[in-house]
Write a protein that holds these residues in place. Structure first.
Motif, PDB file in Angstrom:
ATOM      1  N   ARG A   1       0.825  -1.197   0.000  1.00 27.80           N
ATOM      2  CA  ARG A   1       0.000   0.000   0.000  1.00 27.80           C
ATOM      3  C   ARG A   1       0.859   1.247   0.000  1.00 27.80           C
ATOM      4  NH1 ARG A   1      -5.269  -1.011   3.894  1.00 27.80           N
ATOM      5  NH2 ARG A   1      -5.969  -2.943   2.894  1.00 27.80           N
ATOM      6  N   ARG A   2       0.233   2.366  -0.252  1.00 21.98           N
ATOM      7  CA  ARG A   2       0.941   3.643  -0.294  1.00 21.98           C
ATOM      8  C   ARG A   2       1.622   3.923   1.043  1.00 21.98           C
ATOM      9  NH1 ARG A   2      -2.640   8.744  -1.738  1.00 21.98           N
ATOM     10  NH2 ARG A   2      -3.425   8.267   0.353  1.00 21.98           N
ATOM     11  N   GLY A   3       2.774   4.567   0.960  1.00 19.54           N
ATOM     12  CA  GLY A   3       3.520   4.863   2.174  1.00 19.54           C
ATOM     13  C   GLY A   3       4.390   3.715   2.637  1.00 19.54           C
ATOM     14  N   LEU A   4       4.677   2.760   1.737  1.00 21.92           N
ATOM     15  CA  LEU A   4       5.494   1.588   2.060  1.00 21.92           C
ATOM     16  C   LEU A   4       4.900   0.808   3.231  1.00 21.92           C
ATOM     17  CD1 LEU A   4       9.050   3.204   1.710  1.00 21.92           C
ATOM     18  CD2 LEU A   4       7.892   1.745   0.053  1.00 21.92           C
ATOM     19  N   VAL A   5       3.607   0.577   3.146  1.00 27.71           N
ATOM     20  CA  VAL A   5       2.887  -0.219   4.140  1.00 27.71           C
ATOM     21  C   VAL A   5       2.550  -1.574   3.524  1.00 27.71           C
ATOM     22  CG1 VAL A   5       0.775  -0.424   5.508  1.00 27.71           C
ATOM     23  CG2 VAL A   5       1.948   1.783   5.345  1.00 27.71           C
ATOM     24  N   TYR A   6       2.856  -2.640   4.257  1.00 25.97           N
ATOM     25  CA  TYR A   6       2.588  -4.002   3.798  1.00 25.97           C
ATOM     26  C   TYR A   6       1.688  -4.675   4.838  1.00 25.97           C
ATOM     27  CZ  TYR A   6       6.868  -2.902   1.213  1.00 25.97           C
ATOM     28  OH  TYR A   6       7.823  -2.309   0.435  1.00 25.97           O
ATOM     29  N   LYS A   7       0.547  -5.196   4.392  1.00 27.58           N
ATOM     30  CA  LYS A   7      -0.433  -5.744   5.323  1.00 27.58           C
ATOM     31  C   LYS A   7      -1.036  -7.018   4.746  1.00 27.58           C
ATOM     32  CE  LYS A   7      -4.571  -3.980   5.615  1.00 27.58           C
ATOM     33  NZ  LYS A   7      -5.441  -5.192   5.549  1.00 27.58           N
ATOM     34  N   GLU A   8      -1.131  -8.033   5.598  1.00 24.72           N
ATOM     35  CA  GLU A   8      -1.824  -9.246   5.164  1.00 24.72           C
ATOM     36  C   GLU A   8      -3.336  -9.044   5.269  1.00 24.72           C
ATOM     37  OE1 GLU A   8      -0.342 -13.037   5.021  1.00 24.72           O
ATOM     38  OE2 GLU A   8       1.157 -12.758   6.594  1.00 24.72           O
ATOM     39  N   LYS A   9      -4.087  -9.793   4.476  1.00 24.27           N
ATOM     40  CA  LYS A   9      -5.529  -9.586   4.366  1.00 24.27           C
ATOM     41  C   LYS A   9      -6.271  -9.845   5.675  1.00 24.27           C
ATOM     42  CE  LYS A   9      -5.815 -10.526  -0.592  1.00 24.27           C
ATOM     43  NZ  LYS A   9      -6.403 -11.382  -1.656  1.00 24.27           N
ATOM     44  N   SER A  10      -5.760 -10.750   6.509  1.00 23.81           N
ATOM     45  CA  SER A  10      -6.472 -11.111   7.733  1.00 23.81           C
ATOM     46  C   SER A  10      -6.192 -10.175   8.902  1.00 23.81           C
ATOM     47  CB  SER A  10      -6.101 -12.542   8.137  1.00 23.81           C
ATOM     48  OG  SER A  10      -4.696 -12.669   8.266  1.00 23.81           O
ATOM     49  N   VAL A  11      -5.451  -9.100   8.668  1.00 27.81           N
ATOM     50  CA  VAL A  11      -5.166  -8.128   9.734  1.00 27.81           C
ATOM     51  C   VAL A  11      -6.446  -7.375  10.086  1.00 27.81           C
ATOM     52  CG1 VAL A  11      -3.932  -6.000  10.284  1.00 27.81           C
ATOM     53  CG2 VAL A  11      -2.740  -7.882   9.147  1.00 27.81           C
ATOM     54  N   VAL A  12      -6.639  -7.121  11.382  1.00 23.41           N
ATOM     55  CA  VAL A  12      -7.810  -6.374  11.847  1.00 23.41           C
ATOM     56  C   VAL A  12      -7.343  -5.031  12.384  1.00 23.41           C
ATOM     57  CG1 VAL A  12      -9.755  -6.326  13.440  1.00 23.41           C
ATOM     58  CG2 VAL A  12      -9.020  -8.501  12.427  1.00 23.41           C
ATOM     59  N   LEU A  13      -7.756  -3.945  11.724  1.00 21.13           N
ATOM     60  CA  LEU A  13      -7.383  -2.586  12.131  1.00 21.13           C
ATOM     61  C   LEU A  13      -8.620  -1.846  12.617  1.00 21.13           C
ATOM     62  CD1 LEU A  13      -5.089  -1.523   9.127  1.00 21.13           C
ATOM     63  CD2 LEU A  13      -4.369  -2.468  11.324  1.00 21.13           C
ATOM     64  N   SER A  14      -8.528  -1.206  13.776  1.00 21.48           N
ATOM     65  CA  SER A  14      -9.645  -0.380  14.238  1.00 21.48           C
ATOM     66  C   SER A  14      -9.702   0.899  13.409  1.00 21.48           C
ATOM     67  CB  SER A  14      -9.476  -0.034  15.715  1.00 21.48           C
ATOM     68  OG  SER A  14      -8.393   0.854  15.882  1.00 21.48           O
ATOM     69  N   ARG A  15     -10.830   1.558  13.420  1.00 13.08           N
ATOM     70  CA  ARG A  15     -11.004   2.756  12.601  1.00 13.08           C
ATOM     71  C   ARG A  15     -10.088   3.895  13.027  1.00 13.08           C
ATOM     72  NH1 ARG A  15     -17.446   3.719  11.319  1.00 13.08           N
ATOM     73  NH2 ARG A  15     -17.771   1.814  10.085  1.00 13.08           N
ATOM     74  N   THR A  16      -9.795   3.997  14.301  1.00 12.78           N
ATOM     75  CA  THR A  16      -9.047   5.152  14.799  1.00 12.78           C
ATOM     76  C   THR A  16      -7.550   4.892  14.953  1.00 12.78           C
ATOM     77  OG1 THR A  16      -9.570   4.488  17.073  1.00 12.78           O
ATOM     78  CG2 THR A  16     -11.044   6.083  16.019  1.00 12.78           C
ATOM     79  N   CYS A  17      -7.086   3.692  14.613  1.00 10.19           N
ATOM     80  CA  CYS A  17      -5.642   3.461  14.695  1.00 10.19           C
ATOM     81  C   CYS A  17      -4.956   4.166  13.527  1.00 10.19           C
ATOM     82  CB  CYS A  17      -5.325   1.968  14.696  1.00 10.19           C
ATOM     83  SG  CYS A  17      -5.514   1.158  13.097  1.00 10.19           S
ATOM     84  N   VAL A  18      -3.697   4.486  13.702  1.00  8.81           N
ATOM     85  CA  VAL A  18      -2.930   5.214  12.689  1.00  8.81           C
ATOM     86  C   VAL A  18      -1.742   4.358  12.267  1.00  8.81           C
ATOM     87  CG1 VAL A  18      -1.595   7.274  12.156  1.00  8.81           C
ATOM     88  CG2 VAL A  18      -3.603   7.440  13.649  1.00  8.81           C
ATOM     89  N   VAL A  19      -1.695   4.003  10.988  1.00  9.44           N
ATOM     90  CA  VAL A  19      -0.562   3.264  10.430  1.00  9.44           C
ATOM     91  C   VAL A  19       0.195   4.226   9.529  1.00  9.44           C
ATOM     92  CG1 VAL A  19       0.174   1.299   9.056  1.00  9.44           C
ATOM     93  CG2 VAL A  19      -1.822   1.088  10.537  1.00  9.44           C
ATOM     94  N   GLU A  20       1.338   4.693  10.006  1.00 13.40           N
ATOM     95  CA  GLU A  20       2.117   5.667   9.248  1.00 13.40           C
ATOM     96  C   GLU A  20       3.005   4.956   8.225  1.00 13.40           C
ATOM     97  OE1 GLU A  20       4.085   8.157  12.116  1.00 13.40           O
ATOM     98  OE2 GLU A  20       2.213   9.072  12.787  1.00 13.40           O
TER      99      GLU A  20
END
Length: 667
Positions: A308-327
């Motif tokens: 993803r943009r910003g050199l972010v790599y995430k697997e599909k099964s990851v659970v992110l809350s709406r208010t968390c910040v992934v820089e």
């Protein structure tokens, strides 16, 4: 004729040997429980990168030599081999204590029958070996005494993938691609003898033109003939592949063997030989310098990373809350959960992790099955599998928290702590009960600080303990100086020698000041070409064992002081004429982004130092900065990073005003 038949057979089966054991203690206490080659690097076992590198090179058969934790290594190799086209064998020898012992064991088993690739199990590289293999084979056809070809990579001394405490000095013949002399370099030398290079002067009789190079990274990738293991057997003093074997071959008058090199530049190659290098290589993988070996290539079976943009790599099964910040620059493994208001930046999170609310993780490496509860802060540290951080825990920089350690609530872990959940001597099959230390893990925590063995004597560390410290994660040079002072105060028997070394360092710095000033003055007066001046200055740098920062902080003021602000247009001493004529010399001392930013700090201080009047200083600083930018000596991002840094806002009033002169526009 028989040797020719043997060489022809090597083209059919390309063999490689991986040394899976590091034979040092740099990752302890983590490596008390698993092999270093199995440590996760961006959530992929280290040795997987080495396997992929060899597969691309066309290797058909691999021998993995392992000592410690051999059962775990064998199990991983067996699983990996199921999906690989390469034949992978494991060789186990619990008695080996060094690379030399491993090579002697390899020779005793007679498994290698052709030229082979020798690498460590912690090498990450995307280079192809076609050319170096071709060169090595052709050289062997013509000269049977050529027994090894080392792969070296050109890089500046400040390059991130260069180990801070370890370096190499090579004396090379470019025409024959022969290595004539090798000497390991340490960041800190304990004695005056360590500060000198001793070389046989007969080298210059046989090789009239040689290069003395310290701008090369030793990739620790070697193409070896079948004679190499045998030479280790014949010389039991050989323990290390470089300091003993290469140095011994090059200084022996009896063996009559030669070692050659192959230099690369536009590829990636690094060895994760310390926690400092673990950090550097992880960042390079995330930044895609190692392409195609990047997280979204999914090197490991079952991985499914998205880029993803910003050199972010995430697997599909990851659970992110709406208010968390992934820089920027973040890797998140499968089935990990990130709770509300958590902030992640420049970090790697493993699989099956639980990150609580309001957690801040920066520049850290969190491995699998780790639980970090609410309001925790983790800075520039490594946290191994199964560890638990209760609420309101702060982990300061440089920490290694080993497997299954629990940090109790409201605990602050001191910087550079190494914690383990093993009892004292548990790795030696002792039944000693674990006694937790509340000062490090809190009253409800589980773990203790790990203490290195007093008789530890890694071949990499040498005598000065600072060489070990600078290779650690998030090392701090200012703290290092304080530690050194404490050691000198408590060790009275070394006070006299330490005083002599310090005095010598001061004299060396003064001598370098004087010689650089004289070289610049002579170049300006006699109108030398920039190439000639740069050659003389680089010779001074290598002779004094100085880095490019030391050269920049002397050369930049030395050039600027020749500017005469009262000179008439057309004069050789105007700002424009001096910069156009001698600016390229400054450019020769600047290589990467870190160099660029450092050069701007020096330029800022130099202009303020030469002209107390800020108006006069501005007349030099602004054109010089424009020249740096126009000539691609300094890039726009580096200028912005310099401007935004706290350091650029400090110093004298004149320095602060110079910064304001180049304030970026609001747009």
């Amino acid at each position: 004729m028989p040797p020719k038949e043997k060489v022809e057979s090597t083209e059919q089966v390309l063999q490689a040997v991986i040394l899976a054991d590091s034979f040092d203690e740099r990752f302890q206490p983590i490596t008390l429980q698993t092999a270093r080659c199995l440590l996760p690097l961006c959530n992929v076992p280290l040795i997987s990168y080495t396997f992929e590198f060899l597969a691309v090179a066309g290797v058909q058969e691999i021998f993995v030599f392992c000592c410690s934790h051999s059962d775990k290594v064998k199990a991983f190799v067996k699983q990996y081999g199921k999906s690989s086209n390469m034949k992978i064998h494991t060789i186990v020898s619990q008695e080996c204590m060094s690379v030399g012992d491993a090579m002697r064991e390899l020779d005793a088993k007679q498994l290698i029958d052709t030229d082979f690739i020798l690498v460590n199990g912690d090498v990450v590289s995307n280079m192809k070996l076609d050319k170096v293999l071709e060169e090595h084979r052709a050289r062997r056809q013509a000269d049977k005494s050529a027994i090894m070809t080392m792969v070296l990579k050109k890089a500046s001394p400040q390059h991130r993938s260069r180990a801070v405490g370890d370096g190499s000095l090579f004396v090379l013949d470019q025409s024959s691609k022969e290595c004539l002399h090798y000497q390991p370099l340490k960041a800190f030398k304990s004695t005056r003898r360590d500060r000198r290079m001793t070389m046989d002067m007969e080298i210059f009789d046989k090789h009239p033109e040689v290069q003395v190079r310290n701008d090369l990274i030793d990739c620790q990738v070697d193409i070896c003939s079948v004679e190499v293991p045998a030479l280790f057997t014949e010389n039991f003093d050989y323990q290390d592949i470089r300091a003993d074997f290469v140095h011994g071959i090059l200084t022996s008058d009896l063996l009559g063997k030669t070692i050659h090199f192959h230099e690369v530049s536009d590829v990636y190659a690094a060895r994760v030989r310390s926690t400092q290098m673990y950090d550097a290589v992880s960042k390079d993988i995330i930044s895609r310098w190692t392409f195609p070996m990047v997280p979204d290539s999914n090197l490991q079976a079952g991985d499914c990373y998205e880029f993803r943009r910003g050199l972010v790599y995430k697997e599909k099964s990851v659970v992110l809350s709406r208010t968390c910040v992934v820089e920027e620059k973040v890797v998140i493994g499968a089935r990990t959960q990130i709770a509300e208001d958590a902030v992640l930046s420049n970090c790697v999170i493993g699989k099956n992790c639980v990150i609580g609310a309001n957690v801040k993780i920066d520049n850290a490496y969190i491995w699998d099955n780790v639980t970090i509860k609410d309001n925790c802060v983790v800075q520039h540290s490594i946290i191994a599998n199964g560890a638990v951080l209760e609420k309101d825990v702060t982990v300061n920089k440089g920490c290694l928290i080993s497997f299954n350690v629990t940090i109790g609530a409201n605990t602050t872990v001191p910087a550079y702590s190494r914690l383990t959940a093993l009892a004292e001597d548990e790795d030696q099959n002792s039944v000693t009960e674990l006694i937790s230390d509340p000062a490090f893990v809190g009253p409800t925590g589980r773990g203790r600080p790990f203490k290195e063995a007093e008789d530890s004597d890694d071949e990499d560390d040498e005598a000065d303990p600072r060489n070990k410290q600078v290779n650690r994660l998030a090392y701090d040079m200012s703290a290092l100086k304080l530690d050194r002072q404490a050691q000198e105060e408590s060790a009275s028997e070394f006070e006299s020698e330490a005083s002599d070394v310090e005095e010598e360092e001061v004299n060396t710095a003064e001598e370098l000041d004087r010689e650089i000033a004289q070289t610049l003055e002579r170049a300006f007066k006699e109108g030398h070409e920039v190439d000639i001046a740069a050659l003389e200055l680089n010779t001074l740098r290598m002779a004094s064992n100085s880095n490019f920062h030391e050269m920049r902080k002397r050369i930049i003021p030395g050039v600027l002081k020749n500017i005469d602000l009262s000179a008439k247009p057309g004069s050789k001493t105007t700002v424009k004429e001096v910069l156009v004529r001698w600016g390229p010399l400054i450019g020769r001392m600047i290589h990467d982004e870190a160099d660029q930013i450092d050069g701007l700090f020096i330029l800022q201080r130099a202009c303020a130092g030469l002209h107390e009047d800020s108006t006069q200083a501005q007349k030099v600083f602004a054109p010089a900065l424009r020249y740096f930018y126009d000539e691609d000596i300094t890039e726009e991002d580096s200028i912005l990073n310099w401007y935004r840094s706290d350091k650029s806002q400090q110093g004298t009033e004149t320095e602060k005003r110079l910064r304001e002169v180049v304030r970026p526009s609001a747009t």
